[in-house]
Design a protein around this motif. Structure first.
Motif, mmCIF file in Angstrom:
data_model
loop_
_atom_site.group_PDB
_atom_site.id
_atom_site.type_symbol
_atom_site.label_atom_id
_atom_site.label_comp_id
_atom_site.label_asym_id
_atom_site.label_seq_id
_atom_site.Cartn_x
_atom_site.Cartn_y
_atom_site.Cartn_z
ATOM 1 N N VAL A 97 0.832 -1.201 0.000
ATOM 2 C CA VAL A 97 0.000 0.000 0.000
ATOM 3 C C VAL A 97 0.870 1.256 0.000
ATOM 4 O O VAL A 97 1.815 1.351 0.783
ATOM 5 N N SER A 98 0.554 2.213 -0.862
ATOM 6 C CA SER A 98 1.292 3.473 -0.886
ATOM 7 C C SER A 98 0.550 4.506 -0.031
ATOM 8 O O SER A 98 -0.669 4.606 -0.081
ATOM 9 N N ILE A 99 1.319 5.258 0.734
ATOM 10 C CA ILE A 99 0.708 6.170 1.712
ATOM 11 C C ILE A 99 -0.026 7.334 1.031
ATOM 12 O O ILE A 99 -0.974 7.885 1.586
ATOM 13 N N ASP A 100 0.362 7.696 -0.183
ATOM 14 C CA ASP A 100 -0.372 8.772 -0.868
ATOM 15 C C ASP A 100 -1.815 8.327 -1.142
ATOM 16 O O ASP A 100 -2.747 9.129 -1.094
ATOM 17 N N TRP A 101 -2.006 7.032 -1.393
ATOM 18 C CA TRP A 101 -3.367 6.485 -1.560
ATOM 19 C C TRP A 101 -4.128 6.529 -0.223
ATOM 20 O O TRP A 101 -5.312 6.869 -0.183
ATOM 21 N N VAL A 102 -3.419 6.198 0.871
ATOM 22 C CA VAL A 102 -4.061 6.193 2.194
ATOM 23 C C VAL A 102 -4.608 7.576 2.526
ATOM 24 O O VAL A 102 -5.777 7.719 2.927
ATOM 25 N N ILE A 103 -3.794 8.619 2.323
ATOM 26 C CA ILE A 103 -4.285 9.944 2.731
ATOM 27 C C ILE A 103 -5.333 10.458 1.748
ATOM 28 O O ILE A 103 -6.203 11.227 2.121
ATOM 29 N N GLU A 107 -5.906 14.115 -4.629
ATOM 30 C CA GLU A 107 -6.370 13.489 -5.882
ATOM 31 C C GLU A 107 -5.299 13.638 -6.967
ATOM 32 O O GLU A 107 -4.993 12.695 -7.691
ATOM 33 N N ARG A 108 -4.762 14.859 -7.052
ATOM 34 C CA ARG A 108 -3.759 15.139 -8.079
ATOM 35 C C ARG A 108 -2.514 14.278 -7.842
ATOM 36 O O ARG A 108 -1.988 13.661 -8.763
ATOM 37 N N ILE A 109 -2.076 14.225 -6.598
ATOM 38 C CA ILE A 109 -0.862 13.464 -6.288
ATOM 39 C C ILE A 109 -1.102 11.973 -6.558
ATOM 40 O O ILE A 109 -0.302 11.316 -7.219
ATOM 41 N N HIS A 110 -2.226 11.475 -6.091
ATOM 42 C CA HIS A 110 -2.485 10.047 -6.237
ATOM 43 C C HIS A 110 -2.695 9.650 -7.699
ATOM 44 O O HIS A 110 -2.336 8.555 -8.126
ATOM 45 N N SER A 111 -3.265 10.547 -8.511
ATOM 46 C CA SER A 111 -3.521 10.207 -9.920
ATOM 47 C C SER A 111 -2.263 10.319 -10.777
ATOM 48 O O SER A 111 -2.284 9.998 -11.959
ATOM 49 N N GLY A 112 -1.178 10.796 -10.171
ATOM 50 C CA GLY A 112 0.082 10.859 -10.917
ATOM 51 C C GLY A 112 0.277 12.154 -11.681
ATOM 52 O O GLY A 112 1.222 12.289 -12.457
ATOM 53 N N THR A 113 -0.628 13.122 -11.513
ATOM 54 C CA THR A 113 -0.470 14.394 -12.217
ATOM 55 C C THR A 113 0.080 15.487 -11.301
ATOM 56 O O THR A 113 0.167 16.641 -11.695
ATOM 57 N N GLY A 114 0.437 15.107 -10.065
ATOM 58 C CA GLY A 114 0.926 16.099 -9.118
ATOM 59 C C GLY A 114 2.420 16.329 -9.245
ATOM 60 O O GLY A 114 3.139 15.584 -9.917
ATOM 61 N N THR A 115 2.868 17.389 -8.575
ATOM 62 C CA THR A 115 4.300 17.685 -8.521
ATOM 63 C C THR A 115 4.708 17.801 -7.063
ATOM 64 O O THR A 115 3.849 17.804 -6.165
ATOM 65 N N LEU A 126 2.587 22.040 -0.699
ATOM 66 C CA LEU A 126 1.422 22.875 -0.417
ATOM 67 C C LEU A 126 0.425 22.119 0.475
ATOM 68 O O LEU A 126 -0.153 22.686 1.408
ATOM 69 N N LEU A 127 0.256 20.831 0.189
ATOM 70 C CA LEU A 127 -0.651 19.993 0.975
ATOM 71 C C LEU A 127 -0.226 19.982 2.447
ATOM 72 O O LEU A 127 -1.042 20.177 3.356
ATOM 73 N N LEU A 128 1.076 19.783 2.660
ATOM 74 C CA LEU A 128 1.596 19.759 4.025
ATOM 75 C C LEU A 128 1.373 21.117 4.692
ATOM 76 O O LEU A 128 0.976 21.201 5.858
ATOM 77 N N LYS A 187 7.711 9.047 -5.174
ATOM 78 C CA LYS A 187 7.368 8.105 -6.238
ATOM 79 C C LYS A 187 6.078 8.529 -6.944
ATOM 80 O O LYS A 187 5.969 8.466 -8.157
ATOM 81 N N ALA A 188 5.105 8.968 -6.153
ATOM 82 C CA ALA A 188 3.800 9.303 -6.733
ATOM 83 C C ALA A 188 3.887 10.506 -7.669
ATOM 84 O O ALA A 188 3.244 10.526 -8.720
#
Lengths: 168, 415
Positions: B324-330, B360-368, B374-376, B411-412
Motif C-alpha cells: 500500500v502506498s501512503i499517498d493512496w491512504v491519505i 487526488e492530483r498526487i495520487h492520480s500521478g499528475t501532481g508535482t 502545499l498539501l503539508l 514516487k507518486a
C-alpha cells in the motif's frame, strides 16, 4: 394525506420520546417515516412535518440536506450503498464496487434499468472487519450485508426482483 | 480469561434478559438504586480509573462529578454514533451483550440524577435500534425501568434516537444538536455538556463501551478494575483490528498489550505474510506510525502510544502492509473528512476541500512536489484553528504521512 393520518401510531410513538416543549426533536424520525414509501422526502412531506413541529419548511429542508440518509431525489427502490472507506478498501472494496457495477452494466451512482437498485459508494459503515460490505436502504429499512462477493450480491438482487421485498 | 465486556462470547443468549439476569445481570443497578447514594456511585467509578472509550480518554467519574446540580432536569446520552473508519466495537456490544450496556447507562443516569436517557445511534444502525427498543421494553416489563424502580424513589426512561449519516454527530455537542432536531454542527465550548447540554440542561455524554464497563466495576469494586491494564490506563479495552491482517475483528484485551501481540497473535499476521508498513491506532483520525520493532513492542495504552508519535484514541487499529502506498491512504482519509466536514468553520470546510484536490492530483500521478509541499502547508495551517476535533483529525494522517513516508510521495509525483 398527512403523516399523522397515515401512520397515527408511529407518529404518536415518535412524539412521546421528546419533551412536549421540544417537539422539533422529532424531525429526524418523522423524515424517516416520510421517505419510507416514496424513497425520498417530497415537497408536501416537508410542509407537513414543518406544520406538525411548528418550524419552517427551510428548517426541515436543511435537515434533509445535511444528513446523507435523507434524499430529496428519487432513486432505485433499493439503494445499495457500498463502503469504500480506508479499512474496507484495504480489503478489496473498490474492486468489489467496480465489478458489481460492471456486472449490472451501470456506473457508480446509477440505477439499473428496471429501477430496482441504485449502487453508490459511501463512507464508513462500521463493519470494517467484514469487508466487502454494503447496506441496502429501501422500504424495509436499512439492512447490512457483510462479507459479500459479487456473486452473492447478484443473487440478492435476483431475490429482490422476485419477491419485491427484502427477506432475511 | 473470561470476557468482561464481550460476555456473549462466553455465555450464549446473554442478549436475552432472563439469561443476563441469571448471570448476575442488573445486580449492580439494584445495588446502586437500593443501597448507594448517587455520589457514592460516581466515587466508585472515579476511583476505578475508567476513562472514556470514545477516543478522548477523559476520566469518566470526573465527568459525572461535573454535572451542575443547580440546574434541572439532567440528561444522560449514550454516544452510539460509531462512525470512525476502523471502529466497529459498539455495534457488537449492542447486538450481542445489550443489557450490560443498558445497565451501565441506567447506573450512570442514577448517579447524575437523570430521569431520561437517550441512545444516539448512527442511522445506519437501524436494525440495532429496533433490537434495543425491544430490550428496553423487556426492561420496562421487568420493572427495571419506569417509575419507582425496584422499590426505590428513582424513575428512569430510556429512548433511542437515530442519526442519519453524519460522522460529525459523534462529536458530543453536534450529537446534542442532532437530538434537538437541528443540523449536527458542534457548539462552541465552553460551556461543556455537564453544565449546558441537551435542551440547555446539564447532560453527561459517554460512549457505549464506557457505559458497558460500569456494571462490573460496581460489582467487583474499583481496586479490581485498577488491577487490570496499566497505571495510566485502567481496565480492559475492545481493540477493533482491521486492514491487511488475516483475522480482523474485535479483541477485548487489557490495556498494555503490545501491537505485536494484537497484530500477529490475535490478528494472525499480515495477509500473504507480507511485511507490515504502518499502523493507524485510532482509525482514520490517526497519525501514521512507522512500524519497526520498537513500535511493535510498544504497549497499547494512552501514554505509551504517544511515545511513538500517535494516539490510542478509540483503539481502532488499521494495519497497512508494504503493498500500500501512503499517498493512496491519505487520499482515502481526506475523501472521508471532506465529505464529513460539517461546514461550520472555515479552516475545516475549505481546508479539506483543497486538500482533497491536492491528494487526488498526487495520487492520480499528475501532481508535482510543489503539490506535496502545499498539501503539508495547508494541513499545518489548519491545525489548532478548527472549531472541533474533526478538522484536527483530518490533518493527522496527511502531516505524518508526508513527513514519515516521503519516499511514497516522491514516487507518486514522479510516476
Amino acid at each position: 394525506m398527512s403523516l399523522a393520518q397515515k401512520y397515527p401510531n408511529e407518529v404518536n410513538q415518535i412524539m412521546a420520546k421528546y419533551p412536549p416543549q421540544h417537539k422539533r426533536s422529532a424531525v429526524m424520525p418523522l423524515l424517516y417515516l416520510a421517505q419510507r414509501e416514496e424513497g425520498c422526502v417530497t415537497k408536501s412531506a416537508l410542509k407537513d412535518i414543518a406544520q406538525m413541529l411548528e418550524i419552517t419548511e427551510t428548517d426541515v429542508a436543511s435537515i434533509v440536506g445535511f444528513y446523507s440518509l435523507y434524499h430529496d431525489q428519487k432513486a432505485g427502490k433499493y439503494r445499495m450503498q457500498v463502503c469504500t472507506d480506508l479499512p474496507c478498501a484495504l480489503r478489496g472494496a473498490d474492486r468489489f464496487l467496480e465489478e458489481l457495477c460492471g456486472n449490472l452494466g451501470i456506473q457508480v451512482g446509477e440505477t439499473t434499468a428496471d429501477g430496482l437498485v441504485t449502487v453508490e459508494g459511501v463512507m464508513c459503515l462500521a463493519a470494517c472487519d467484514k469487508a466487502p460490505m454494503f447496506q441496502t436502504q429501501g422500504p424495509d429499512g436499512i439492512r447490512y450485508h457483510e462479507n459479500m462477493t459479487v456473486d452473492k450480491t447478484l443473487e440478492l438482487i435476483e431475490a429482490l426482483k422476485k419477491s419485491g421485498r427484502e427477506v432475511e | 480469561m473470561a470476557h468482561i465486556l464481550l460476555r456473549h462470547r462466553d455465555i450464549p443468549d446473554i442478549n436475552r434478559l432472563d439469561v443476563y439476569q441469571k448471570n448476575g445481570g442488573f445486580e449492580a443497578f439494584k445495588k446502586a438504586v437500593t443501597a448507594m447514594k448517587p455520589t457514592e456511585v460516581t466515587d466508585v467509578v472515579k476511583a476505578s480509573g475508567l476513562r472514556g472509550r470514545g477516543g478522548a480518554g477523559f476520566p469518566t467519574g470526573m465527568k459525572w462529578s461535573f454535572i451542575d446540580n443547580k440546574n434541572w432536569p439532567h440528561y444522560v446520552v449514550a454516544n452510539a454514533d460509531e462512525s470512525e473508519p476502523g471502529t466497529f466495537k459498539d455495534r457488537e456490544i449492542m447486538e450481542s451483550n445489550p443489557f450490560q450496556f443498558l445497565e451501565g447507562l441506567a447506573i450512570a443516569s442514577y448517579a447524575v440524577g437523570a430521569t431520561a436517557a437517550y441512545i444516539y445511534l448512527r442511522g445506519e444502525f437501524w436494525q440495532v435500534a429496533a433490537f434495543l427498543d425491544e430490550r428496553i421494553a423487556d426492561m420496562e416489563k421487568a420493572g427495571l425501568l419506569g417509575d419507582k424502580i425496584l422499590g426505590s424513589d428513582y424513575s428512569l426512561k430510556i429512548f433511542t434516537h437515530l442519526g442519519a449519516g453524519a460522522y460529525i454527530c459523534g462529536e458530543e455537542t453536534a450529537l446534542l444538536e442532532s437530538i434537538e432536531g437541528k443540523r449536527g454542527q458542534p457548539r462552541i465550548r465552553p460551556p461543556f455538556p455537564p453544565a449546558v447540554g441537551l435542551y440547555g440542561k446539564p447532560t453527561i455524554v459517554n460512549n457505549v463501551e464506557t457505559f458497558t464497563n460500569v456494571p462490573p466495576i460496581l460489582v467487583n469494586g474499583a481496586d479490581w478494575y485498577k488491577s487490570l491494564g496499566t497505571p495510566d490506563s485502567a481496565g480492559v479495552k475492545i481493540f477493533s483490528l482491521s486492514g491487511r491482517v488475516k483475522n480482523p475483528g474485535n479483541y477485548e484485551l487489557p490495556f498494555g498489550v503490545t501491537f505485536r501481540k494484537l497484530v500477529y497473535e490475535y490478528g494472525g499476521g499480515i495477509i500473504d505474510d507480507r511485511p507490515i508498513k504502518a499502523i493507524m491506532p485510532a482509525g482514520a483520525s490517526s497519525s501514521l506510525i512507522v512500524v519497526d520493532d520498537k513500535a511493535l513492542d510498544t504497549p497499547m495504552d494512552y501514554a505509551s502510544v504517544r511515545t511513538i508519535g500517535g494516539d490510542l484514541g478509540s483503539a481502532s487499529v488499521i494495519v497497512i502492509d508494504d503493498t500500500v502506498s501512503i499517498d493512496w491512504v491519505i487520499n482515502k482519509t481526506i475523501h472521508f473528512f471532506k465529505h464529513e466536514s460539517c461546514g461550520k468553520c472555515t479552516p475545516c470546510r475549505e481546508g479539506n476541500y483543497w486538500m482533497l484536490h491536492m491528494t487526488e492530483r498526487i495520487h492520480s500521478g499528475t501532481g508535482t512536489q510543489a503539490d506535496v509541499d502545499l498539501l503539508l502547508n495547508v494541513a499545518k495551517q489548519m491545525q489548532g484553528k478548527c472549531l472541533c476535533a474533526l478538522g484536527e483529525f483530518a490533518t493527522m494522517a496527511v502531516v505524518t504521512g508526508i513527513e514519515r513516508f516521503p519516499q511514497d510521495f516522491q514516487k507518486a509525483v514522479k510516476a
